[in-house]
Design a protein around this motif. Structure first.
Motif, PDB file in Angstrom:
ATOM      1  N   ALA A  41       0.838  -1.209   0.000  1.00  0.00           N
ATOM      2  CA  ALA A  41       0.000   0.000   0.000  1.00  0.00           C
ATOM      3  C   ALA A  41       0.866   1.250   0.000  1.00  0.00           C
ATOM      4  O   ALA A  41       0.591   2.210  -0.731  1.00  0.00           O
ATOM      5  N   SER A  42       1.918   1.257   0.808  1.00  0.00           N
ATOM      6  CA  SER A  42       2.798   2.419   0.858  1.00  0.00           C
ATOM      7  C   SER A  42       3.552   2.589  -0.456  1.00  0.00           C
ATOM      8  O   SER A  42       3.723   3.709  -0.942  1.00  0.00           O
ATOM      9  N   SER A  43       3.984   1.482  -1.048  1.00  0.00           N
ATOM     10  CA  SER A  43       4.671   1.537  -2.332  1.00  0.00           C
ATOM     11  C   SER A  43       3.764   2.160  -3.391  1.00  0.00           C
ATOM     12  O   SER A  43       4.192   3.039  -4.154  1.00  0.00           O
ATOM     13  N   GLU A  44       2.516   1.747  -3.430  1.00  0.00           N
ATOM     14  CA  GLU A  44       1.557   2.318  -4.390  1.00  0.00           C
ATOM     15  C   GLU A  44       1.401   3.820  -4.157  1.00  0.00           C
ATOM     16  O   GLU A  44       1.387   4.605  -5.104  1.00  0.00           O
ATOM     17  N   TRP A  45       1.278   4.235  -2.888  1.00  0.00           N
ATOM     18  CA  TRP A  45       1.094   5.649  -2.558  1.00  0.00           C
ATOM     19  C   TRP A  45       2.286   6.473  -3.026  1.00  0.00           C
ATOM     20  O   TRP A  45       2.128   7.504  -3.674  1.00  0.00           O
ATOM     21  N   TYR A  46       3.507   6.035  -2.700  1.00  0.00           N
ATOM     22  CA  TYR A  46       4.695   6.797  -3.070  1.00  0.00           C
ATOM     23  C   TYR A  46       4.885   6.841  -4.587  1.00  0.00           C
ATOM     24  O   TYR A  46       5.361   7.838  -5.130  1.00  0.00           O
ATOM     25  N   ARG A  47       4.505   5.783  -5.289  1.00  0.00           N
ATOM     26  CA  ARG A  47       4.603   5.793  -6.756  1.00  0.00           C
ATOM     27  C   ARG A  47       3.591   6.759  -7.348  1.00  0.00           C
ATOM     28  O   ARG A  47       3.920   7.562  -8.223  1.00  0.00           O
ATOM     29  N   ALA A  48       2.343   6.709  -6.884  1.00  0.00           N
ATOM     30  CA  ALA A  48       1.286   7.554  -7.448  1.00  0.00           C
ATOM     31  C   ALA A  48       1.440   9.019  -7.067  1.00  0.00           C
ATOM     32  O   ALA A  48       1.273   9.903  -7.894  1.00  0.00           O
ATOM     33  N   VAL A  49       1.762   9.296  -5.800  1.00  0.00           N
ATOM     34  CA  VAL A  49       1.776  10.674  -5.311  1.00  0.00           C
ATOM     35  C   VAL A  49       3.074  11.390  -5.642  1.00  0.00           C
ATOM     36  O   VAL A  49       3.068  12.561  -6.041  1.00  0.00           O
ATOM     37  N   LEU A  50       4.223  10.719  -5.498  1.00  0.00           N
ATOM     38  CA  LEU A  50       5.515  11.377  -5.710  1.00  0.00           C
ATOM     39  C   LEU A  50       6.234  10.913  -6.974  1.00  0.00           C
ATOM     40  O   LEU A  50       7.345  11.357  -7.250  1.00  0.00           O
ATOM     41  N   HIS A  91       9.138  13.598   9.991  1.00  0.00           N
ATOM     42  CA  HIS A  91       8.648  13.989   8.679  1.00  0.00           C
ATOM     43  C   HIS A  91       9.787  13.921   7.683  1.00  0.00           C
ATOM     44  O   HIS A  91      10.953  13.844   8.059  1.00  0.00           O
ATOM     45  N   LEU A  92       9.429  13.931   6.438  1.00  0.00           N
ATOM     46  CA  LEU A  92      10.371  13.894   5.334  1.00  0.00           C
ATOM     47  C   LEU A  92      10.093  15.113   4.475  1.00  0.00           C
ATOM     48  O   LEU A  92       8.941  15.365   4.117  1.00  0.00           O
ATOM     49  N   ALA A  93      11.116  15.894   4.173  1.00  0.00           N
ATOM     50  CA  ALA A  93      10.935  17.091   3.361  1.00  0.00           C
ATOM     51  C   ALA A  93      11.677  16.948   2.041  1.00  0.00           C
ATOM     52  O   ALA A  93      12.860  16.634   2.017  1.00  0.00           O
ATOM     53  N   PHE A  94      10.947  17.174   0.946  1.00  0.00           N
ATOM     54  CA  PHE A  94      11.528  17.173  -0.391  1.00  0.00           C
ATOM     55  C   PHE A  94      11.602  18.615  -0.888  1.00  0.00           C
ATOM     56  O   PHE A  94      10.664  19.390  -0.719  1.00  0.00           O
ATOM     57  N   ALA A  95      12.703  18.980  -1.516  1.00  0.00           N
ATOM     58  CA  ALA A  95      12.864  20.309  -2.092  1.00  0.00           C
ATOM     59  C   ALA A  95      12.187  20.368  -3.453  1.00  0.00           C
ATOM     60  O   ALA A  95      12.229  19.404  -4.220  1.00  0.00           O
ATOM     61  N   SER A 108       5.344  25.956   1.502  1.00  0.00           N
ATOM     62  CA  SER A 108       5.378  24.575   1.986  1.00  0.00           C
ATOM     63  C   SER A 108       4.020  23.913   1.779  1.00  0.00           C
ATOM     64  O   SER A 108       2.986  24.557   1.927  1.00  0.00           O
ATOM     65  N   LEU A 109       4.046  22.635   1.453  1.00  0.00           N
ATOM     66  CA  LEU A 109       2.832  21.836   1.301  1.00  0.00           C
ATOM     67  C   LEU A 109       3.000  20.582   2.147  1.00  0.00           C
ATOM     68  O   LEU A 109       3.981  19.849   1.988  1.00  0.00           O
ATOM     69  N   GLN A 110       2.074  20.356   3.068  1.00  0.00           N
ATOM     70  CA  GLN A 110       2.138  19.213   3.982  1.00  0.00           C
ATOM     71  C   GLN A 110       1.184  18.113   3.517  1.00  0.00           C
ATOM     72  O   GLN A 110       0.023  18.389   3.234  1.00  0.00           O
ATOM     73  N   LEU A 111       1.681  16.872   3.465  1.00  0.00           N
ATOM     74  CA  LEU A 111       0.892  15.703   3.074  1.00  0.00           C
ATOM     75  C   LEU A 111       1.070  14.623   4.127  1.00  0.00           C
ATOM     76  O   LEU A 111       1.985  14.681   4.940  1.00  0.00           O
ATOM     77  N   ARG A 112       0.233  13.600   4.073  1.00  0.00           N
ATOM     78  CA  ARG A 112       0.389  12.411   4.921  1.00  0.00           C
ATOM     79  C   ARG A 112       0.329  11.181   4.033  1.00  0.00           C
ATOM     80  O   ARG A 112      -0.544  11.063   3.180  1.00  0.00           O
ATOM     81  N   ASP A 113       1.273  10.244   4.238  1.00  0.00           N
ATOM     82  CA  ASP A 113       1.235   8.991   3.487  1.00  0.00           C
ATOM     83  C   ASP A 113       0.248   8.033   4.155  1.00  0.00           C
ATOM     84  O   ASP A 113      -0.388   8.396   5.162  1.00  0.00           O
ATOM     85  N   ILE A 136       4.792  14.243   5.069  1.00  0.00           N
ATOM     86  CA  ILE A 136       5.633  14.529   3.913  1.00  0.00           C
ATOM     87  C   ILE A 136       5.488  16.008   3.602  1.00  0.00           C
ATOM     88  O   ILE A 136       4.372  16.507   3.465  1.00  0.00           O
ATOM     89  N   GLU A 137       6.605  16.711   3.514  1.00  0.00           N
ATOM     90  CA  GLU A 137       6.565  18.138   3.218  1.00  0.00           C
ATOM     91  C   GLU A 137       7.251  18.387   1.880  1.00  0.00           C
ATOM     92  O   GLU A 137       8.320  17.847   1.621  1.00  0.00           O
ATOM     93  N   LEU A 138       6.629  19.197   1.044  1.00  0.00           N
ATOM     94  CA  LEU A 138       7.256  19.685  -0.175  1.00  0.00           C
ATOM     95  C   LEU A 138       7.528  21.163   0.083  1.00  0.00           C
ATOM     96  O   LEU A 138       6.616  21.913   0.435  1.00  0.00           O
ATOM     97  N   VAL A 139       8.777  21.590  -0.044  1.00  0.00           N
ATOM     98  CA  VAL A 139       9.154  22.952   0.351  1.00  0.00           C
ATOM     99  C   VAL A 139       9.982  23.622  -0.726  1.00  0.00           C
ATOM    100  O   VAL A 139      10.872  23.005  -1.317  1.00  0.00           O
TER     101      VAL A 139
END
Length: 134
Positions: free
Chosen positions: A24-33, A78-82, A114-119, A125-128
């Protein structure tokens, strides 16, 4: 979830997360990020995913049950992506809304968009983006 368009990530080497459901997490990370599978364990205990443009690698490991050793109570704060800039981040937020991904929109955090998400496991998960030069 439908596949994500090209994501605006710029950095991070790799990280490993303990999750309750690797698939389930693999699907989420593939689809969302927009991550792609690099490798996986034959027994399904982990999967390594990569965002090719930024070369970010995320390893998802099956969370040990409390009686299986010293698993941390929380997998990660949390995990932050630039991302390149605020405009790109706002476009990405609109795309995520169209995908049905919940978020509170782009906000300024310490002067940075900044955009905050939850897996699926509730990991933040933060996009900054960099602060505006104006």
């Amino acid at each position: 979830m439908r596949p994500a368009m090209d994501t605006p990530l710029l950095g991070v080497s790799h990280l490993q997360l303990q999750v309750s459901d690797v698939d389930a997490s693999s699907e989420w990370y593939r689809a969302v990020l927009g991550l792609e599978q690099l490798s996986t364990a034959d027994d399904g205990s982990y999967v390594a995913l990569q965002h090719r443009p930024s070369r970010v690698v995320v390893v998802l490991s099956r969370r040990a049950r409390p009686w299986e050793g010293d698993a941390p109570a929380e997998p990660l704060d949390h995990l932050a992506f630039a991302v390149p800039d605020g405009d790109t981040l706002r476009l990405w937020a609109d795309h995520l809304t169209e995908m049905g991904i919940e978020h509170h929109g782009v906000v300024l955090e310490l002067g940075k968009p900044s955009l905050q998400l939850r897996d699926p496991d509730g990991i933040s998960i933060e996009l900054v983006a960099p602060a505006s030069r104006a």
